[in-house]
Design a protein around this motif. Sequence first.
Motif, PDB file in Angstrom:
ATOM      1  N   TYR A   1       0.947  -1.297  -0.060  1.00  0.00           N
ATOM      2  CA  TYR A   1      -0.031  -0.116  -0.086  1.00  0.00           C
ATOM      3  C   TYR A   1       0.734   1.388  -0.126  1.00  0.00           C
TER       4      TYR A   1
ATOM      5  N   ARG B   1      -4.122   0.229  -2.343  1.00  0.00           N
ATOM      6  CA  ARG B   1      -3.559  -0.963  -1.615  1.00  0.00           C
ATOM      7  C   ARG B   1      -3.908  -2.135  -2.731  1.00  0.00           C
ATOM      8  N   TRP B   2      -3.095  -3.121  -2.832  1.00  0.00           N
ATOM      9  CA  TRP B   2      -3.344  -4.393  -3.321  1.00  0.00           C
ATOM     10  C   TRP B   2      -3.037  -5.523  -2.371  1.00  0.00           C
TER      11      TRP B   2
ATOM     12  N   TYR C   1      -3.891  -9.737  -1.347  1.00  0.00           N
ATOM     13  CA  TYR C   1      -3.970 -10.862  -2.077  1.00  0.00           C
ATOM     14  C   TYR C   1      -4.133 -11.979  -0.593  1.00  0.00           C
TER      15      TYR C   1
ATOM     16  N   ASN D   1      -8.087 -11.730  -4.780  1.00  0.00           N
ATOM     17  CA  ASN D   1      -7.065 -10.470  -4.714  1.00  0.00           C
ATOM     18  C   ASN D   1      -8.077  -9.140  -4.999  1.00  0.00           C
TER      19      ASN D   1
ATOM     20  N   PHE E   1      -8.130  -4.551  -5.347  1.00  0.00           N
ATOM     21  CA  PHE E   1      -7.441  -3.216  -5.362  1.00  0.00           C
ATOM     22  C   PHE E   1      -8.301  -2.232  -4.291  1.00  0.00           C
TER      23      PHE E   1
END
Length: 835
Positions: free
Chosen positions: A508, A526-527, A529, A556, A558
């Motif tokens: 992030y 932010r990504w 997973y 996942n 975003f």
Amino acid sequence: MNKIYLILLLNLFCVLIGNQASAQSKYVSLSGNVKTSDGKPASFVSVALAGTNKGTMTDDNGYYLIANIKPGNYTLKVSFVGLKTQERQVNVTAGSKNQVDFSISENASQLNEVVITGSQTLNKPVALGKANIRPLDLPQSTGVISSTVIADQQAIRLGDVVKNVSGVSLTQTRGGVAETFSSRGYSIGVAGSGGSIFKNGIISNTQGFPDASTLESIEVLKGSSALLYGNVSGGVIINLVTKKPRFDWGGSVSMLVGSFNQYKPTVDLYGPISKNLAFRVVATHENADSYRDVVHVNRTYVNPSLLYKIGTKTDILLEGDYLKSNIVPDAGVGVPNNRITITEVPKQPRNRFIYPNWAYNNTEQGSGYLTINHRFTDNWKLTAIGGLQNTKVNGFGVGVPMTIAANGDWTRTLSAVKSAEKDYSAQINLNGAFKTGFLGHQLLFGTDFTRIVAQNNTFKYTSAAGVVGTAYDKINIFDPATFNVRTDIPAIADTALTTTPQNRMGIYAQDLISITSKFKVLAGLRWSYQKAYRTTIFNYDRQQERRGATADKSDNAFSPKLALIYQPVQTTSVYASYTNNFTINSGIDIFGNNLKPSIVNQYEAGVKNEFLNGRLSANLSVYRIRNSNFAQTALVDQNGNPNTNTNIKTLSGETTSDGLEVDLNGSLSKNFYFIAGYGYNYMRYTNTTGVAGSQVEGERLINNPSHTANGSIFYTFDGGSVKGLKIGASAFYTGKRFGGNNNTVGVAPGELNSTRTGVTTANPNGTGKTSSYNALLPLTGFTTVDLSAGYSFKHISLLTKVANIFDTFNYVVHDRYSLNPIPPRMFVATLAYKF
């Protein structure tokens, strides 16, 4: 994947440091230390440049830093509630270290007395925010409840404390062994996998009740926090801040006693071991009966910590805690015929306990945390946090009373739990301040990782007569003579162990951009997973292990955030923001694929104000949270035929949560403070398919009160014959809400039986269905009032409280199927000695 991830981190780190270095010649920073007259650090003191919006607060070590300053002459102001403001003219120059130290006239003991009241101001930085953003620059509603409020209210449980924050309410007690909370229409649960309760910024399992009375503060961050923490509740996250080591000697010992044979001694000791090493140890033990027959609590909690300073730039904090909690479980009074109203209360006295008197629930939990803070320069800081928590629960009794006949007959079946959860967590945060042209930046860049491994056992039950099975006996909940018809404890043996691992990680970045002194923008992305691994099941009888039927599942998402901030004057901030969070879905789509996460959008606007030099805070926020791809049962299968499988879903439903929150806090002098708040929420289903198994459109979601309110006021006399006398009052309101289960569509009008109340629903698909039955439990609103009084003389204090002084009767819900009466009028007193 891991290599690419690491390379990206290193490259971005280098770019950021490069940007910082190129900007140093134009913009500078001002730092220093504030100490008391006896040379101790003065923490939580406000430091600001007069005539600008530049300001901060000293940390635990009395250190402050104001970044992104143009060279020039300024007036530096040091202030605190109850203290005289000090000013000093300073000349900030480029190319040199600008350090200004202050020494206030009060000593550490005198300052601590002021902090007791002054720390109640509403707008304070929250560690949950990770970026140490100035409260008026943070476009999000927050709440911080200090140890002073916790002590004055003599609160023990987390649920006793968070009700001081507008819009946050205790909604479930989960068998009397844990708590669940609600805010903005969304709930947060117990286990680490729920991901919405933290301790010192690290995910935490709160089974067995965390001991709120031993904490330094409790932080609440309302609304979506997915940008910073990933898959968390869209309504609220809570952070438990433990007490930290100090480099001055001190501490306290206290004894709390209360109604129903409650006693709770507590010890808090801190001090320096050497010049660079300090310690703190907090320990407490609680032993108590209950207003509920048979129920008993026996809990021990210990929290040791060490703080080591490596020079002036690096701190290492090592913390640990241990909890052993033995509780008699209590899932409430049951719900005869799946219906109950407050008018039926006389049938169920508050003390009535309908479970076996041999039932038990034992929790043992150990945690360890390591935090490293390193300051590269005055403008750049790196924080690394690692944590490990191990939670074990062992319990045995009977199941939750889901099906009780209208006459009160209940067939009790055996139920046990033997579970373990290990939470491994790590995060790295880089904070920096720099300029690009005329734009000021306060940057946060970070990454986090969490691994959760849950283990759960299944069992075989055998009676003394050799009968195998879950059946136990039948009682009538209205007839005490039938309670505990059987008193024998069946034998129990483990049959299988299921292990469920889960990994979560994210990257992030967030930047608070100052366009001018009045206009700012906060933007971040932010990504995340997340992977749930296939379970393993070990069979004890066969001594064999097999894999579960459900395959590994990866998700996942975003999570962006964008906010506009306008500050017409230094003490007022108006903001509007957009952010989202995501929820993981079970089930499959019509083609057999795993469902993607649901993206939940939140829109919030608010205003934050500070008056009287920060002694009075007034905040207002309004919000809309909409899940426009809520998972619900699909209308048809992949062949176009009507779908009857509730596991086949589509992301086409919708829920909407609208609300408003108001907070008003003040510390008008060192002797007087108050807290007040109000929250309104309307969370409902706003789009459904109308097919069997889907939700009823327009229906409010369970466990969400429409209105909540709180108010507390405390005053300490400091002169005359009543010097040392403290008086206070607190009131808490929880509005109407529903327990039970939300209705689903699926029963034709002629299929209703005498135990169900059909509810015809508008169905755009014309199927003529009704809801399955009226499964909602309507609960009225209620208010509890507490009165406090105490006296202090030198190092000794005595504080007393009468809780729920009007003996209000109402319920909180246990896991939808049962109700727990709230505590009656009770008395509590705490005798303490500080040194």
